[in-house]
Design a protein around this motif. Structure first.
Motif, short mmCIF file in Angstrom:
data_model
loop_
_atom_site.label_atom_id
_atom_site.label_comp_id
_atom_site.label_asym_id
_atom_site.label_seq_id
_atom_site.Cartn_x
_atom_site.Cartn_y
_atom_site.Cartn_z
N ALA A 193 0.84 -1.20 0.00
CA ALA A 193 0.00 0.00 0.00
C ALA A 193 0.87 1.25 0.00
O ALA A 193 0.60 2.23 -0.71
N LEU A 194 1.96 1.21 0.78
CA LEU A 194 2.87 2.35 0.84
C LEU A 194 3.55 2.56 -0.51
O LEU A 194 3.67 3.68 -1.02
N ALA A 195 3.98 1.44 -1.12
CA ALA A 195 4.64 1.53 -2.43
C ALA A 195 3.69 2.12 -3.46
O ALA A 195 4.09 2.95 -4.30
N ALA A 196 2.42 1.73 -3.38
CA ALA A 196 1.43 2.26 -4.32
C ALA A 196 1.32 3.77 -4.15
O ALA A 196 1.38 4.53 -5.12
N LYS A 197 1.18 4.19 -2.90
CA LYS A 197 1.00 5.60 -2.60
C LYS A 197 2.20 6.42 -3.08
O LYS A 197 2.06 7.42 -3.78
N LEU A 198 3.41 5.95 -2.69
CA LEU A 198 4.62 6.71 -3.04
C LEU A 198 4.84 6.75 -4.55
O LEU A 198 5.22 7.78 -5.11
N SER A 199 4.57 5.63 -5.23
CA SER A 199 4.82 5.61 -6.68
C SER A 199 3.83 6.52 -7.40
O SER A 199 4.16 7.14 -8.40
N HIS A 200 2.61 6.63 -6.85
CA HIS A 200 1.64 7.54 -7.47
C HIS A 200 2.08 9.00 -7.31
O HIS A 200 2.02 9.78 -8.26
N TYR A 201 2.55 9.32 -6.10
CA TYR A 201 3.08 10.68 -5.90
C TYR A 201 4.24 10.95 -6.86
O TYR A 201 4.36 12.01 -7.47
N LEU A 202 5.12 9.93 -7.01
CA LEU A 202 6.29 10.10 -7.88
C LEU A 202 5.86 10.31 -9.33
O LEU A 202 6.40 11.18 -10.03
N LEU A 203 4.86 9.54 -9.78
CA LEU A 203 4.42 9.69 -11.17
C LEU A 203 3.83 11.08 -11.41
O LEU A 203 4.12 11.71 -12.43
N TYR A 204 3.04 11.56 -10.46
CA TYR A 204 2.50 12.92 -10.60
C TYR A 204 3.63 13.95 -10.63
O TYR A 204 3.63 14.88 -11.45
N ALA A 205 4.59 13.78 -9.71
CA ALA A 205 5.70 14.74 -9.63
C ALA A 205 6.48 14.77 -10.95
O ALA A 205 6.85 15.83 -11.46
N LEU A 206 6.70 13.58 -11.53
CA LEU A 206 7.48 13.52 -12.77
C LEU A 206 6.69 14.09 -13.96
O LEU A 206 7.25 14.77 -14.81
N MET A 207 5.39 13.83 -13.99
CA MET A 207 4.57 14.38 -15.09
C MET A 207 4.62 15.90 -15.07
O MET A 207 4.60 16.56 -16.11
N LEU A 208 4.68 16.45 -13.86
CA LEU A 208 4.72 17.90 -13.72
C LEU A 208 6.13 18.45 -13.97
O LEU A 208 6.34 19.45 -14.66
N ALA A 209 7.12 17.73 -13.42
CA ALA A 209 8.50 18.26 -13.44
C ALA A 209 9.16 18.12 -14.81
O ALA A 209 9.87 19.04 -15.25
N MET A 210 8.93 17.02 -15.50
CA MET A 210 9.67 16.79 -16.76
C MET A 210 9.43 17.88 -17.80
O MET A 210 10.38 18.40 -18.38
N PRO A 211 8.16 18.26 -18.07
CA PRO A 211 7.98 19.34 -19.05
C PRO A 211 8.58 20.66 -18.57
O PRO A 211 9.16 21.41 -19.37
N LEU A 212 8.46 20.92 -17.25
CA LEU A 212 9.01 22.18 -16.73
C LEU A 212 10.54 22.19 -16.84
O LEU A 212 11.13 23.22 -17.20
N ILE A 213 11.17 21.04 -16.56
CA ILE A 213 12.63 20.97 -16.68
C ILE A 213 13.04 21.14 -18.14
O ILE A 213 14.00 21.85 -18.46
N GLY A 214 12.29 20.51 -19.04
CA GLY A 214 12.60 20.65 -20.47
C GLY A 214 12.51 22.11 -20.92
O GLY A 214 13.39 22.62 -21.61
N TRP A 215 11.46 22.75 -20.49
CA TRP A 215 11.23 24.16 -20.84
C TRP A 215 12.35 25.03 -20.24
O TRP A 215 12.95 25.87 -20.94
N ALA A 216 12.65 24.79 -18.97
CA ALA A 216 13.69 25.57 -18.29
C ALA A 216 15.05 25.33 -18.92
O ALA A 216 15.88 26.25 -19.05
N MET A 217 15.29 24.11 -19.35
CA MET A 217 16.58 23.74 -19.93
C MET A 217 16.82 24.46 -21.26
O MET A 217 17.91 24.98 -21.51
N ILE A 218 15.78 24.54 -22.09
CA ILE A 218 15.92 25.26 -23.36
C ILE A 218 16.13 26.75 -23.06
O ILE A 218 16.95 27.42 -23.71
N SER A 219 15.42 27.25 -22.04
CA SER A 219 15.59 28.64 -21.65
C SER A 219 17.03 28.89 -21.19
O SER A 219 17.66 29.89 -21.56
N ALA A 220 17.56 27.98 -20.37
CA ALA A 220 18.91 28.16 -19.81
C ALA A 220 19.97 28.11 -20.90
O ALA A 220 21.05 28.70 -20.76
N ALA A 221 19.68 27.41 -22.00
CA ALA A 221 20.63 27.37 -23.12
C ALA A 221 20.61 28.68 -23.90
O ALA A 221 21.44 28.88 -24.79
N GLY A 222 19.65 29.54 -23.59
CA GLY A 222 19.53 30.79 -24.36
C GLY A 222 18.84 30.57 -25.70
O GLY A 222 18.83 31.46 -26.54
#
Lengths: 361, 181
Positions: B83-112
């Motif tokens: 049950a704990l693994a389920a809960k944590l992995s769901h939080y992780l999946l949400y965090a990654l869905m949110l973070a990956m596009p933002l990191i990609g966007w920020a990364m292109i920005s940081a390259a100028g």
């Protein structure tokens, strides 16, 4: 987040063999998915030419010079403006071609693989330019003073690097390899014929720089015109290189001290039969050209901390109105530059530690 | 206190399956793109950026749907560690869905680099151009992509374990709106 529910009637339990078979099925599905991913990312295919492997070849040939570009690492930043005369506005809807001024950050370089090469190490110079339009879109172009590229494909280019680089066994170039390469690559003949007559120039500003690759201009009506472009110098006092190790930066500084340096941006419009997918072939015969305006360079700065340092002159960073052609080298340059950029941006601190460009390897 | 339900809300299920396809496609596009010097590199890159922004927009909708709809509970007899693994992995999946596009966007920005979606739409830069920032974000984008893929594999294996081995209602709760009786 998730509450537990009350027990509910269970389905009859599985026998152990049934359970094992189902677990094996799940394992197989996961393995297939992981295998597909490993296939796509190249892990299962060590022969595939990937951006990282292209950059590895440069590092093997030239050594690793942390913080520097993996190709054309010796250079100098320049800044200025492109003064468009509007003549190309009917060919391309890009803002850069409308009458007016567009700021540019450029980089003039010696096309070797070593940041400490003598200026005469290659009979070539290169010029990379970034134009930043008012709408924030950019046009980046990396040009060379050669009229054609030695080969037409990324695979042949890497084979050329391997043929001219040190042999992995002896650590020295194998003199038999380049002739064997050129015998197998007749497309390199136009480049070889040109390079025989080419001599290192005494100045960056007397050279003509060519896009070499073809691009496509798109106008407001959607009409597409394949082109190659060149920066043609206004300076006419081209001279052979002096007998010295370093002279290009001093020449540039001296010339800029007496005034801005200028190049005409000349667009060469492809005829219908011209190849756009092969940078090793010249576009011969009569061609319509358009003088699109003047690139004015009025300042330079060291590449160790100048504005050009952190720019990846990716030839496929283009504004609306300019597109890449079907030339396979364009995607390869874009991909390999990204890999080089990824490596060197994490090494910038080491670059600052270098005392001077003149340092011997 | 809401009444327990046995199935995810229809909108939650729709978002789950649409985004599952998009995210998996995205991971394969990314992996294929950085392993190619052919025209495929450019083609995939031009797909990667708008798809990433679409995922970013959808995950925001999805988070809102998740917190405003009733989520079916896990079976009461599920071992606590699962049950704990389920809960944590769901939080992780949400965090990654949110973070990956933002990191990609920020990364292109940081390259100028201009953050282009297609040939004429440009998004604003979200971080200042800086090589160190770019280097960190670019590596994070790659490592987190592998973490994302491995988490999805674990999620897939766990879902099938529920459906095929434990034979509880967990897989069904995302597959359909009504129980099979």
């Amino acid at each position: 987040m998730i509450d537990r529910e009350l027990p509910y009637p269970r389905k009859p339990p599985l026998s152990n063999p049934e359970k094992l078979a189902r677990l094996a099925g799940i394992g197989l599905i996961v393995l297939i998915a992981a295998g597909a991913f490993a296939y796509v990312n190249g892990s299962l295919d060590p022969q595939r030419l990937t951006p990282a492997r292209v950059v590895d070849v440069f590092e093997r040939n030239n050594g690793v010079h942390p913080g520097y570009r993996r190709n054309h690492p010796k250079g100098i930043c320049v800044a200025g403006v492109f003064e468009s005369n509007g003549a190309a506005a009917s060919l391309s809807k890009a803002e850069v071609f409308a009458s007016g001024r567009t700021p540019v950050i450029g980089r003039l370089a010696v096309p070797t693989g070593n940041p400490y090469s003598p200026d005469s190490a290659a009979p070539l110079r290169s010029f990379a330019v970034q134009f930043t339009q008012p709408n924030g879109q950019q046009w980046r172009t990396g040009m060379n003073s050669m009229p054609v590229f030695p080969v037409g494909t990324p695979e042949a280019f890497i084979d050329l690097q391997i043929a001219t680089g040190p042999d992995p066994k002896t650590g020295k170039p194998d003199p038999a390899k380049p002739p064997a390469f050129f015998a197998a690559h007749p497309e390199a003949q136009p480049f070889l014929a040109w390079v025989k007559t080419a001599k290192p120039s005494a100045s960056f500003v007397t050279e003509t720089y060519n896009s070499v690759n073809a691009f496509v201009l798109v106008n407001a009506d959607g009409k597409r015109q394949p082109v190659r472009w060149s920066l043609v110098p206004e300076a006419t006092d081209a001279a052979p290189a002096p007998d010295a190790k370093e002279y290009l930066n001093k020449d540039l500084n001296d010339r800029l001290a007496s005034g801005p340096q200028r190049w005409k941006l000349i667009l060469t419009l492809a005829n219908p039969q011209d190849p756009t997918n092969d940078a090793s072939k010249a576009w011969s015969g009569e061609h319509k050209t358009v003088d699109a305006g003047t690139l004015v360079v009025d300042a330079d700065s060291s590449q160790l901390n100048g504005d050009c340092r952190d720019i990846n002159y990716d030839p496929l960073i283009l504004p609306s109105g300019i597109e890449g052609s079907d030339d396979p080298l364009l995607a390869a340059r874009s991909a390999a530059y990204a890999a080089s950029y990824m490596r060197r941006t994490s090494e910038v601190d080491q670059l600052k530690a270098e005392p001077a460009l003149e340092k011997q390897p | 206190m809401s009444t327990p339900v046995k199935h995810f809300a229809p909108l939650a299920r729709l978002l789950h399956w649409v985004m599952a396809l998009m995210v998996i496609a995205m991971l394969f596009i990314g992996a294929g793109m950085v392993a190619s010097v052919s025209e495929r590199h450019e083609w995939l890159l031009n797909l990667h950026k708008p798809l990433g922004i679409a995922i970013l927009l959808l995950v925001i909708v999805r988070i809102i749907v998740r917190v405003t709809t009733v989520t079916p509970p896990l079976p009461a007899d599920l071992p606590a560690v699962q049950a704990l693994a389920a809960k944590l992995s769901h939080y992780l999946l949400y965090a990654l869905m949110l973070a990956m596009p933002l990191i990609g966007w920020a990364m292109i920005s940081a390259a100028g680099d201009p953050v282009m979606l297609g040939s004429s739409v440009r998004l604003p830069s979200i971080v200042a151009a800086n090589p160190d920032t770019f280097a960190v974000l670019r590596k994070a984008h790659a490592y987190l992509a592998y973490l994302f893929f491995l988490t999805i594999l674990a999620h897939l294996a766990a879902a099938l374990f529920h459906g095929w081995v434990r034979r509880d209602e967990v897989l069904d709760s995302m597959l359909r709106g009504k129980s099979r009786d």
